[in-house]
Design a protein around this motif. Sequence first.
Motif, PDB file in Angstrom:
ATOM      1  N   UNK A 265       0.847  -1.190   0.000  1.00 19.14           N
ATOM      2  CA  UNK A 265       0.000   0.000   0.000  1.00 19.14           C
ATOM      3  C   UNK A 265       0.883   1.241   0.000  1.00 19.14           C
ATOM      4  N   UNK A 266       0.523   2.186  -0.869  1.00 24.83           N
ATOM      5  CA  UNK A 266       1.306   3.418  -0.961  1.00 24.83           C
ATOM      6  C   UNK A 266       0.365   4.592  -1.226  1.00 24.83           C
ATOM      7  N   UNK A 267       0.418   5.593  -0.365  1.00 18.21           N
ATOM      8  CA  UNK A 267      -0.365   6.797  -0.604  1.00 18.21           C
ATOM      9  C   UNK A 267       0.183   7.517  -1.820  1.00 18.21           C
ATOM     10  N   UNK A 268      -0.702   7.910  -2.728  1.00 23.43           N
ATOM     11  CA  UNK A 268      -0.288   8.622  -3.939  1.00 23.43           C
ATOM     12  C   UNK A 268      -1.217   9.818  -4.126  1.00 23.43           C
ATOM     13  N   UNK A 269      -0.748  10.982  -3.736  1.00 20.93           N
ATOM     14  CA  UNK A 269      -1.574  12.174  -3.871  1.00 20.93           C
ATOM     15  C   UNK A 269      -2.628  12.235  -2.776  1.00 20.93           C
ATOM     16  N   UNK A 270      -3.521  13.199  -2.931  1.00 23.10           N
ATOM     17  CA  UNK A 270      -4.582  13.405  -1.943  1.00 23.10           C
ATOM     18  C   UNK A 270      -5.625  12.302  -2.028  1.00 23.10           C
ATOM     19  N   UNK A 271      -5.791  11.617  -0.922  1.00 21.63           N
ATOM     20  CA  UNK A 271      -6.875  10.643  -0.785  1.00 21.63           C
ATOM     21  C   UNK A 271      -6.882   9.561  -1.869  1.00 21.63           C
ATOM     22  N   UNK A 272      -5.691   9.081  -2.214  1.00 24.15           N
ATOM     23  CA  UNK A 272      -5.581   7.950  -3.137  1.00 24.15           C
ATOM     24  C   UNK A 272      -4.524   6.994  -2.607  1.00 24.15           C
ATOM     25  N   UNK A 273      -4.748   5.728  -2.875  1.00 25.39           N
ATOM     26  CA  UNK A 273      -3.771   4.727  -2.479  1.00 25.39           C
ATOM     27  C   UNK A 273      -3.523   3.793  -3.663  1.00 25.39           C
ATOM     28  N   UNK A 274      -2.264   3.473  -3.853  1.00 27.99           N
ATOM     29  CA  UNK A 274      -1.875   2.487  -4.871  1.00 27.99           C
ATOM     30  C   UNK A 274      -1.670   1.163  -4.151  1.00 27.99           C
ATOM     31  N   UNK A 275      -2.438   0.171  -4.581  1.00 27.24           N
ATOM     32  CA  UNK A 275      -2.304  -1.175  -4.042  1.00 27.24           C
ATOM     33  C   UNK A 275      -1.575  -2.030  -5.056  1.00 27.24           C
ATOM     34  N   UNK A 276      -0.574  -2.729  -4.600  1.00 28.61           N
ATOM     35  CA  UNK A 276       0.136  -3.664  -5.460  1.00 28.61           C
ATOM     36  C   UNK A 276       0.100  -5.028  -4.791  1.00 28.61           C
ATOM     37  N   UNK A 277      -0.414  -6.008  -5.518  1.00 27.86           N
ATOM     38  CA  UNK A 277      -0.401  -7.391  -5.063  1.00 27.86           C
ATOM     39  C   UNK A 277       0.637  -8.136  -5.883  1.00 27.86           C
ATOM     40  N   UNK A 278       1.479  -8.899  -5.196  1.00 28.01           N
ATOM     41  CA  UNK A 278       2.450  -9.768  -5.872  1.00 28.01           C
ATOM     42  C   UNK A 278       2.217 -11.165  -5.320  1.00 28.01           C
ATOM     43  N   UNK A 279       1.776 -12.058  -6.203  1.00 24.44           N
ATOM     44  CA  UNK A 279       1.468 -13.428  -5.794  1.00 24.44           C
ATOM     45  C   UNK A 279       2.421 -14.371  -6.519  1.00 24.44           C
ATOM     46  N   UNK A 280       3.191 -15.129  -5.742  1.00 23.69           N
ATOM     47  CA  UNK A 280       4.032 -16.194  -6.293  1.00 23.69           C
ATOM     48  C   UNK A 280       3.398 -17.510  -5.885  1.00 23.69           C
ATOM     49  N   UNK A 281       3.151 -18.378  -6.869  1.00 27.77           N
ATOM     50  CA  UNK A 281       2.542 -19.663  -6.542  1.00 27.77           C
ATOM     51  C   UNK A 281       3.076 -20.751  -7.446  1.00 27.77           C
ATOM     52  N   UNK A 282       2.988 -21.951  -6.916  1.00 27.54           N
ATOM     53  CA  UNK A 282       3.435 -23.134  -7.645  1.00 27.54           C
ATOM     54  C   UNK A 282       2.320 -24.167  -7.532  1.00 27.54           C
ATOM     55  N   UNK A 283       2.048 -24.844  -8.636  1.00 25.70           N
ATOM     56  CA  UNK A 283       0.997 -25.855  -8.638  1.00 25.70           C
ATOM     57  C   UNK A 283       1.519 -27.185  -8.103  1.00 25.70           C
ATOM     58  N   UNK A 284       0.622 -27.976  -7.509  1.00 19.16           N
ATOM     59  CA  UNK A 284       1.055 -29.300  -7.051  1.00 19.16           C
ATOM     60  C   UNK A 284       1.374 -30.209  -8.239  1.00 19.16           C
TER      61      UNK A 284
END
Length: 161
Positions: free
Chosen positions: A108-127
């Motif tokens: 989560x990162x505040x960017x400007x007035x009353x805005x937030x940048x959300x970044x999801x990073x998902x690393x996954x491996x299948x069985x």
Amino acid sequence: MKINLTKQSGIYTLTSEQILPISLNKAWEFFTLPKNLDKITPEEMEFRITNNPPNKTYKGQIITYKIGVLPMIKSNWITEITHLEDHQFFVDEQRFGPYAMWHHEHHFEGVGDNQVKMTDIVNFKLPMGILGDFFVGKFVTNKVKFIFESRYKILQKAFAS
């Protein structure tokens, strides 16, 4: 919204970015309340929390779920919050569940007035290694992308100005 999905050495990485018209504080309060995960997961995933986590996420927290992984097949899923930096990021990792590995970073990162940048990073491996990739790889990667595309729409609607 930006979604990128890559694969290297058998590990898939999905990166998703979204700007929401809310403050960093409001975003942090919303996303660190475990019960809100139900609200941002597509209904067709039949997702539900099965334990009773407190109303605040903390390092070491265990959350248990039931989730529809394939049509008419549900799986138990247990994750642990392994890292947390207040108002910056937290990480959930699978301890038991449908993946051979699952590591999900929420930034989560505040960017400007009353805005937030959300970044999801998902690393996954299948069985089942190569067999898992061959038999269900395309289905699972499409499902993970669908979850984040749906989450984007749900959040845009929930936090519309």
